[in-house]
Design a protein around this motif. Structure first.
Motif, PDB file in Angstrom:
ATOM      1  N   ILE A 202      -8.380 -21.329  -5.908  1.00  0.00           N
ATOM      2  CA  ILE A 202      -9.045 -20.376  -6.393  1.00  0.00           C
ATOM      3  C   ILE A 202      -8.327 -19.179  -5.263  1.00  0.00           C
ATOM      4  CG2 ILE A 202     -11.162 -19.078  -6.148  1.00  0.00           C
ATOM      5  CD1 ILE A 202     -12.090 -22.059  -6.362  1.00  0.00           C
ATOM      6  N   GLY A 203      -8.259 -19.392  -4.043  1.00  0.00           N
ATOM      7  CA  GLY A 203      -8.145 -17.929  -2.985  1.00  0.00           C
ATOM      8  C   GLY A 203      -6.751 -17.769  -3.152  1.00  0.00           C
ATOM      9  N   GLN A 204      -5.488 -18.113  -4.281  1.00  0.00           N
ATOM     10  CA  GLN A 204      -4.559 -18.088  -4.373  1.00  0.00           C
ATOM     11  C   GLN A 204      -4.487 -17.086  -5.603  1.00  0.00           C
ATOM     12  OE1 GLN A 204      -2.256 -21.306  -5.173  1.00  0.00           O
ATOM     13  NE2 GLN A 204      -1.379 -22.193  -2.692  1.00  0.00           N
ATOM     14  N   LYS A 205      -5.755 -17.056  -6.360  1.00  0.00           N
ATOM     15  CA  LYS A 205      -5.976 -16.042  -7.297  1.00  0.00           C
ATOM     16  C   LYS A 205      -6.293 -15.066  -7.270  1.00  0.00           C
ATOM     17  CE  LYS A 205      -5.218 -19.296 -11.313  1.00  0.00           C
ATOM     18  NZ  LYS A 205      -5.305 -20.106 -12.763  1.00  0.00           N
ATOM     19  N   LEU A 206      -6.768 -15.067  -5.910  1.00  0.00           N
ATOM     20  CA  LEU A 206      -7.052 -13.763  -5.078  1.00  0.00           C
ATOM     21  C   LEU A 206      -7.123 -13.377  -4.347  1.00  0.00           C
ATOM     22  CD1 LEU A 206      -9.135 -11.028  -4.660  1.00  0.00           C
ATOM     23  CD2 LEU A 206     -10.421 -12.999  -3.538  1.00  0.00           C
ATOM     24  N   ILE A 207      -5.723 -12.346  -4.738  1.00  0.00           N
ATOM     25  CA  ILE A 207      -4.177 -11.854  -3.657  1.00  0.00           C
ATOM     26  C   ILE A 207      -4.997 -10.842  -2.992  1.00  0.00           C
ATOM     27  CG2 ILE A 207      -2.137 -10.916  -4.247  1.00  0.00           C
ATOM     28  CD1 ILE A 207      -1.612 -11.743  -7.035  1.00  0.00           C
ATOM     29  N   LYS A 208      -4.327 -10.991  -1.756  1.00  0.00           N
ATOM     30  CA  LYS A 208      -4.936  -9.694  -0.616  1.00  0.00           C
ATOM     31  C   LYS A 208      -4.116  -9.133   0.103  1.00  0.00           C
ATOM     32  CE  LYS A 208      -9.310 -12.410   0.288  1.00  0.00           C
ATOM     33  NZ  LYS A 208     -10.563 -12.709   0.706  1.00  0.00           N
ATOM     34  N   ALA A 209      -4.493  -8.302   1.098  1.00  0.00           N
ATOM     35  CA  ALA A 209      -3.396  -7.739   1.509  1.00  0.00           C
ATOM     36  C   ALA A 209      -3.406  -8.047   2.855  1.00  0.00           C
ATOM     37  CB  ALA A 209      -4.062  -6.041   2.518  1.00  0.00           C
ATOM     38  N   PRO A 210      -2.166  -7.874   3.486  1.00  0.00           N
ATOM     39  CA  PRO A 210      -1.441  -9.549   4.515  1.00  0.00           C
ATOM     40  C   PRO A 210      -2.050  -8.383   6.184  1.00  0.00           C
ATOM     41  CG  PRO A 210       0.333  -9.599   3.661  1.00  0.00           C
ATOM     42  CD  PRO A 210      -0.965  -8.476   2.668  1.00  0.00           C
ATOM     43  N   PHE A 211      -1.463  -7.677   5.695  1.00  0.00           N
ATOM     44  CA  PHE A 211      -1.732  -6.251   7.305  1.00  0.00           C
ATOM     45  C   PHE A 211      -2.644  -5.134   6.514  1.00  0.00           C
ATOM     46  CE2 PHE A 211       2.716  -7.097   6.331  1.00  0.00           C
ATOM     47  CZ  PHE A 211       2.844  -5.534   5.474  1.00  0.00           C
ATOM     48  N   ASP A 212      -2.589  -4.309   7.037  1.00  0.00           N
ATOM     49  CA  ASP A 212      -3.346  -3.317   6.999  1.00  0.00           C
ATOM     50  C   ASP A 212      -1.883  -2.132   7.271  1.00  0.00           C
ATOM     51  OD1 ASP A 212      -5.650  -3.410   8.351  1.00  0.00           O
ATOM     52  OD2 ASP A 212      -5.124  -2.164  10.555  1.00  0.00           O
ATOM     53  N   GLY A 213      -2.009  -0.935   5.626  1.00  0.00           N
ATOM     54  CA  GLY A 213      -0.653  -0.207   5.774  1.00  0.00           C
ATOM     55  C   GLY A 213      -1.303   0.151   4.018  1.00  0.00           C
ATOM     56  N   GLU A 214      -0.159   1.042   4.019  1.00  0.00           N
ATOM     57  CA  GLU A 214      -0.383   1.701   2.527  1.00  0.00           C
ATOM     58  C   GLU A 214       1.252   1.349   1.854  1.00  0.00           C
ATOM     59  OE1 GLU A 214       1.053   5.478   3.241  1.00  0.00           O
ATOM     60  OE2 GLU A 214       0.410   5.801   5.237  1.00  0.00           O
ATOM     61  N   LEU A 215       0.117   1.377   0.619  1.00  0.00           N
ATOM     62  CA  LEU A 215       0.540   0.611  -1.409  1.00  0.00           C
ATOM     63  C   LEU A 215       1.356   1.735  -1.330  1.00  0.00           C
ATOM     64  CD1 LEU A 215      -3.151  -1.233  -2.797  1.00  0.00           C
ATOM     65  CD2 LEU A 215      -1.320  -2.730  -1.278  1.00  0.00           C
ATOM     66  N   GLY A 216       2.070   1.113  -2.567  1.00  0.00           N
ATOM     67  CA  GLY A 216       3.682   1.769  -3.037  1.00  0.00           C
ATOM     68  C   GLY A 216       3.056   1.970  -4.606  1.00  0.00           C
ATOM     69  N   ILE A 217       3.458   1.980  -5.140  1.00  0.00           N
ATOM     70  CA  ILE A 217       3.295   2.155  -6.869  1.00  0.00           C
ATOM     71  C   ILE A 217       3.665   1.222  -7.356  1.00  0.00           C
ATOM     72  CG2 ILE A 217       4.165   2.750  -9.123  1.00  0.00           C
ATOM     73  CD1 ILE A 217       6.335   5.334  -7.594  1.00  0.00           C
ATOM     74  N   ARG A 218       1.998   1.077  -7.940  1.00  0.00           N
ATOM     75  CA  ARG A 218       2.133  -0.223  -8.429  1.00  0.00           C
ATOM     76  C   ARG A 218       2.475  -0.640 -10.271  1.00  0.00           C
ATOM     77  NH1 ARG A 218      -3.668  -0.126 -11.842  1.00  0.00           N
ATOM     78  NH2 ARG A 218      -2.867   0.949 -13.124  1.00  0.00           N
ATOM     79  N   GLN A 219       2.946  -2.593 -10.210  1.00  0.00           N
ATOM     80  CA  GLN A 219       3.877  -2.618 -11.202  1.00  0.00           C
ATOM     81  C   GLN A 219       3.638  -3.303 -12.434  1.00  0.00           C
ATOM     82  OE1 GLN A 219       7.475  -1.167 -11.108  1.00  0.00           O
ATOM     83  NE2 GLN A 219       6.918  -0.110  -8.893  1.00  0.00           N
ATOM     84  N   VAL A 220       1.779  -4.263 -11.518  1.00  0.00           N
ATOM     85  CA  VAL A 220       1.205  -4.552 -13.460  1.00  0.00           C
ATOM     86  C   VAL A 220      -0.340  -3.306 -13.585  1.00  0.00           C
ATOM     87  CG1 VAL A 220       2.599  -6.718 -12.249  1.00  0.00           C
ATOM     88  CG2 VAL A 220       0.003  -5.599 -12.122  1.00  0.00           C
ATOM     89  N   ASN A 221      -0.809  -4.529 -14.677  1.00  0.00           N
ATOM     90  CA  ASN A 221      -1.656  -3.587 -15.087  1.00  0.00           C
ATOM     91  C   ASN A 221      -2.707  -5.148 -15.789  1.00  0.00           C
ATOM     92  OD1 ASN A 221      -1.107  -0.832 -15.352  1.00  0.00           O
ATOM     93  ND2 ASN A 221       0.548  -1.304 -16.961  1.00  0.00           N
ATOM     94  N   VAL A 222      -4.517  -4.803 -15.915  1.00  0.00           N
ATOM     95  CA  VAL A 222      -4.207  -5.378 -16.077  1.00  0.00           C
ATOM     96  C   VAL A 222      -4.294  -6.093 -17.775  1.00  0.00           C
ATOM     97  CG1 VAL A 222      -7.085  -5.898 -16.592  1.00  0.00           C
ATOM     98  CG2 VAL A 222      -6.896  -4.550 -14.256  1.00  0.00           C
TER      99      VAL A 222
END
Length: 414
Positions: A202-222
């Motif tokens: 269940i934890g693997q299916k909730l993807i979290k940020a591993p460290f502080d930073g800035e995200l890029g362009i999203r490559q997926v959709n709901v």
């Protein structure tokens, strides 16, 4: 009627002679005989001809000599005015020394966020380009099946725990063998292990940020179904950057950890950023004979970006007592480098005048619009910094009021 049968006379050209009374011209008188040319008259003619030719040659030679002398006197008495040039003195100063290289900026921490397991995306709680902190959720995969399995395993664990307590009580009263207690203990341990496995899934299916930073362009959709390793978004920590560059093996002895580095990029011209060497590759590349170096810099202002091209200068101890001139004073040619040195001389009428002399020089490093002179000049020599194209050795010059090569304080606006 009588016929005239007298014979007709003809001229010497075969035409019939004109008869009297028909306008015939009288015969020409005979020419007098030519006098023979004697040797004395022939000699006289030759002498007269030679005298005339000699006079013509002497006149032509005299005219050419007069013209050449007149041209020489004209140029001697009509010298061009002195050429206005900008002058500067060769000065002695302490100059900084650097090892120059080309480098690339790299983020200290940068990852491509990807799922560990396959699944369908239920929720994406972030926007492209957002700043996140470590532990913030990024993508939620569908985990309904795992949540149901976890509920069933919790129920099994409660039942196994109750059975274990019951058989422990019976064992204390010697009403049951120890094997029954061990069996229910094993069931409880197995159920707890299954619960941990399901919780991890269940934890693997909730993807979290591993460290502080800035995200890029999203490559997926709901609603997308993603496989393990599929790219979701990039996460970059811009607070610290690495600068990777190489230097020749001859520079290896001049490098040390903690040494200062100056960096400038084309995106921000005229500005230097400071960094420090943190890693020196212990091996020299056998292919390029170069050593790899990595420097680290603080980028909390986020003015630089990973992947940028960087001009790197490794700071060395400064070199004192170095002779320098403005960089525009050096004339670079395939035959060698040289400068025009202005010296004061007296003219024939006793006046002081500046004349230039071309001197070959040996140059060193360049720094801040100046160039190091290793030989060929002395401190205090006045060198020409603009207007060299009009000069030659011995040309007269006059100092100009301003240097046309000096950049203006403010650039014109369109």
């Amino acid at each position: 009627m009588t016929l005239d049968h007298s014979p007709k006379t003809e001229t010497s050209f075969g035409h019939p002679a004109s008869e009297p009374g028909h306008g015939a011209a009288p015969p020409a008188p005979p020419r007098p005989p030519r006098k023979p040319v004697t040797r004395g008259r022939l000699t006289l003619r030759i002498v007269i001809t030679l005298v005339v030719l000699g006079l013509l040659g002497a006149g032509l030679y005299g005219f050419n000599s007069f013209r050449s002398k007149a041209i020489a006197d004209f140029f001697a008495n009509n010298k061009p005015p002195p050429t206005p040039v900008a002058l500067a003195e060769a000065t002695v100063q302490t100059v900084p020394k650097y090892l120059t290289a080309i480098g690339t900026l790299q983020a200290a921490r940068q990852v491509t966020v990807a799922p560990e397991v396959a699944g369908r995306i239920d929720r994406i709680p972030f926007e492209s380009g957002a700043r996140v902190k470590a532990g913030d959720p990024l993508v939620q995969l569908n985990d309904a099946t795992e949540q149901a399995d976890l509920l069933a395993q919790r129920a099994q664990a409660r039942l196994a725990e109750l059975n274990l307590e019951r058989y422990r009580d019976l064992r204390r009263s010697q009403a049951t063998p120890q094997s029954n207690v061990d069996q229910y203990q094993a069931q409880l341990d197995e159920t707890n292990a299954n619960m941990k496995r399901t919780s991890a899934l269940i934890g693997q299916k909730l993807i979290k940020a591993p460290f502080d930073g800035e995200l890029g362009i999203r490559q997926v959709n709901v609603g997308d179904y993603v496989n393990p390793g599929a790219t979701i978004v990039t996460l970059t920590d811009l607070s610290q950057l690495y600068i990777n560059f190489t230097l020749p093996e001859q520079s290896f002895t001049k490098l040390s950890v903690g040494q200062g580095v100056l960096i400038n990029v084309d995106a921000l011209p005229g500005r230097d950023f400071e960094a420090k060497i943190t890693t020196i590759e212990p091996q020299v590349s056998a292919d390029t004979r170069a050593v790899k170096v990595q420097a680290t810099m603080d980028n909390r202002e986020r003015q630089l970006r990973p992947g940028m091209f960087a001009n790197v200068r490794v700071v060395l101890p400064p070199q004192p007592n170095t002779l320098t001139v403005p960089e525009t004073a050096v004339d670079y040619t395939v035959y060698g480098d040289s400068v025009f040195v202005a010296q004061s001389q007296k003219t024939p009428d006793g006046k002081e005048q500046l004349v230039v002399e071309r001197k070959p020089v040996k140059i060193g490093d360049r720094l801040a619009n100046k160039v190091e002179i290793r030989s060929g000049l002395n401190p205090g020599d006045r060198v020409v910094v603009s207007g060299q194209l009009k000069l030659a050795n011995g040309a007269a010059v006059v100092p100009a009021e301003t240097n046309p090569l000096t950049p203006p304080q403010t650039l014109p606006q369109n």
